[in-house]
Write an enzyme that holds these catalytic residues in place. Structure first.
Site, mmCIF file in Angstrom:
data_model
loop_
_atom_site.group_PDB
_atom_site.id
_atom_site.type_symbol
_atom_site.label_atom_id
_atom_site.label_comp_id
_atom_site.label_asym_id
_atom_site.label_seq_id
_atom_site.Cartn_x
_atom_site.Cartn_y
_atom_site.Cartn_z
ATOM 1 N N ARG A 102 0.915 -1.206 0.104
ATOM 2 C CA ARG A 102 -0.108 0.026 0.023
ATOM 3 C C ARG A 102 0.709 1.102 -0.026
ATOM 4 O O ARG A 102 1.206 1.842 1.145
ATOM 5 C CB ARG A 102 -0.908 0.088 1.297
ATOM 6 C CG ARG A 102 -2.107 1.149 1.148
ATOM 7 C CD ARG A 102 -2.824 1.160 2.370
ATOM 8 N NE ARG A 102 -3.901 2.515 2.199
ATOM 9 C CZ ARG A 102 -3.487 3.647 2.226
ATOM 10 N NH1 ARG A 102 -2.081 4.006 2.573
ATOM 11 N NH2 ARG A 102 -4.212 4.669 2.022
ATOM 12 N N HIS A 104 0.631 5.038 -2.278
ATOM 13 C CA HIS A 104 -0.143 5.947 -3.195
ATOM 14 C C HIS A 104 0.298 5.651 -4.576
ATOM 15 O O HIS A 104 -0.317 5.559 -5.607
ATOM 16 C CB HIS A 104 -0.196 7.303 -2.851
ATOM 17 C CG HIS A 104 -1.277 7.562 -1.400
ATOM 18 N ND1 HIS A 104 -0.955 6.982 -0.391
ATOM 19 C CD2 HIS A 104 -2.512 7.933 -1.392
ATOM 20 C CE1 HIS A 104 -1.774 7.317 0.510
ATOM 21 N NE2 HIS A 104 -2.723 7.969 -0.243
ATOM 22 N N LYS A 149 -14.806 6.830 -15.536
ATOM 23 C CA LYS A 149 -15.762 5.545 -14.755
ATOM 24 C C LYS A 149 -14.986 5.037 -13.525
ATOM 25 O O LYS A 149 -14.579 3.977 -13.758
ATOM 26 C CB LYS A 149 -16.615 4.631 -15.563
ATOM 27 C CG LYS A 149 -17.591 5.232 -16.022
ATOM 28 C CD LYS A 149 -18.761 4.169 -16.676
ATOM 29 C CE LYS A 149 -19.799 3.479 -15.684
ATOM 30 N NZ LYS A 149 -20.838 4.073 -15.280
HETATM 31 C C1 LIG Z 1 -22.903 9.047 -12.824
HETATM 32 C C2 LIG Z 1 -23.415 8.203 -14.138
HETATM 33 N N1 LIG Z 1 -24.138 9.061 -14.971
HETATM 34 C C3 LIG Z 1 -24.644 8.271 -15.865
HETATM 35 C C4 LIG Z 1 -24.555 7.075 -16.133
HETATM 36 C C5 LIG Z 1 -25.535 6.467 -17.476
HETATM 37 O O1 LIG Z 1 -24.726 5.825 -18.351
HETATM 38 P P1 LIG Z 1 -24.824 4.778 -18.935
HETATM 39 O O2 LIG Z 1 -26.058 5.375 -20.075
HETATM 40 O O3 LIG Z 1 -23.682 4.595 -19.907
HETATM 41 O O4 LIG Z 1 -25.500 3.614 -18.365
HETATM 42 C C6 LIG Z 1 -24.058 6.312 -15.035
HETATM 43 C C7 LIG Z 1 -24.264 4.671 -15.235
HETATM 44 O O5 LIG Z 1 -23.756 3.951 -14.424
HETATM 45 C C8 LIG Z 1 -23.664 6.744 -14.135
HETATM 46 O O6 LIG Z 1 -23.071 6.065 -13.093
#
Ligand SMILES: Cc1ncc(COP(=O)(O)O)c(C=O)c1O
Length: 287
Positions: A102, A104, A149
């Site tokens: 661990r 960073h 994401k």
């Molecule tokens: C923060 C956020 N916005 C929008 C979406 C919608 O995205 P999608 O249409 O690709 O599922 C998601 C999907 O998980 C999300 O987490």
């Protein structure tokens, strides 16, 4: 709680989801140093698979996580769907920066951990899609790269819990200046003066794949559309609102906090887009 039937894969090792494990030193676990995707499976087929794997590639690149064999991963997921005879399901994919002491900064010579599971999905939104649902507004406490994401979702979790406690289906997030961004796990659209509006893509939101498709469907069905943010103050002048997302699909909102939207039932533009979305899935499944 009994889980829906699911098969997991951890670096290629398959097992029932409840038996799959990851080391405590996994950086996704320790730091949220990981990116993910959720893909809907209809009738055993990956819906918008190409777009999801491209977004995963973009997230990996932005997070400076080493690239992986994306075609190989897609084939593995497809194989799990086939072998497990999944029909209505979701595929969840998560890639972390690997397992290391661990510290960073990035570890050296550490391969990523590639995890996914395919899980049966019983659509929970059938009734809300027909009647519409309520949402709660909540401050957007997230970081400044919401286009990645990342699995760092604490701010989303807290806002969603507030929504659930208020009897709402989702929380719509707003910036300090009142600008509405998106939901905790959905994008959203509004209709004002007959024009469909949605937050423009930027690091402030996730580039929703359903959002992008709905923009295309609006053009195809000749609904005037503009990528323009709404604010909380705009809400009383909005005649329709709806959420979009991979599992949510197109879901009408008929109440925001204490404010009724339109006449309190799903509006005509939302209905047209729900139909266009369903038609698009049907067309995809026919080929
Ligand atoms: C923060 C956020 N916005 C929008 C979406 C919608 O995205 P999608 O249409 O690709 O599922 C998601 C999907 O998980 C999300 O987490």
């Amino acid at each position: 709680m009994k889980l829906p039937r699911a098969i997991a894969s951890v670096n290629g090792k398959k097992s029932p989801l409840e038996d799959a494990t990851i080391p405590i030193l996994d950086r996704g676990f320790l730091f949220g140093d990981a990116v993910y995707e959720v893909i809907r499976v209809y009738q055993g087929r990956l819906w918008r698979g190409g777009e999801h794997f491209q977004r995963l590639r973009n997230s990996l690149q932005a997070a400076r996580t080493s690239d992986i064999d994306m075609d190989g991963l897609a084939n593995q997921v497809l194989d799990t769907i086939r072998v497990g005879a999944f029909t209505e399901a979701i595929a969840y994919i998560q890639i972390t920066r690997g397992t290391a002491p661990r510290k960073h900064a990035f570890p050296q010579d550490t391969p990523p951990n590639v995890v996914y599971f395919v899980q049966e999905f019983a659509d929970p939104y059938v009734e809300q899609r027909a009647r519409g649902a309520a949402v709660l507004t909540q401050p957007d406490l997230r970081w400044q790269r919401c286009d990645i994401k990342s699995t760092n979702l604490l701010a989303n979790v807290l806002a969603m819990q507030a929504a659930v406690e208020a009897g709402c289906i989702e929380a719509i997030l707003y910036r300090p200046d009142g600008t509405l961004t998106e939901g905790t796990h959905t994008s959203f659209f509004g209709v004002r003066d007959g024009v469909l509006l949605t937050t423009p893509t930027s690091p402030a939101i996730s580039p929703g794949i359903t959002r992008q498709l709905v923009l295309q469907l609006s053009e195809r069905t000749r609904i005037p559309v503009c990528e323009h943010s709404l604010t909380r103050d705009d809400l009383p002048r909005v005649s329709e609102l709806f959420l979009t997302g991979t599992t949510t699909e197109v879901l009408p909102i008929v109440r925001v906090d204490d404010l009724r939207i339109g006449d309190g039932t799903p509006g005509p533009i939302t209905r047209r887009l729900q139909q266009a979305y369903r038609d698009d899935i049907r067309e995809f499944l026919a080929h």
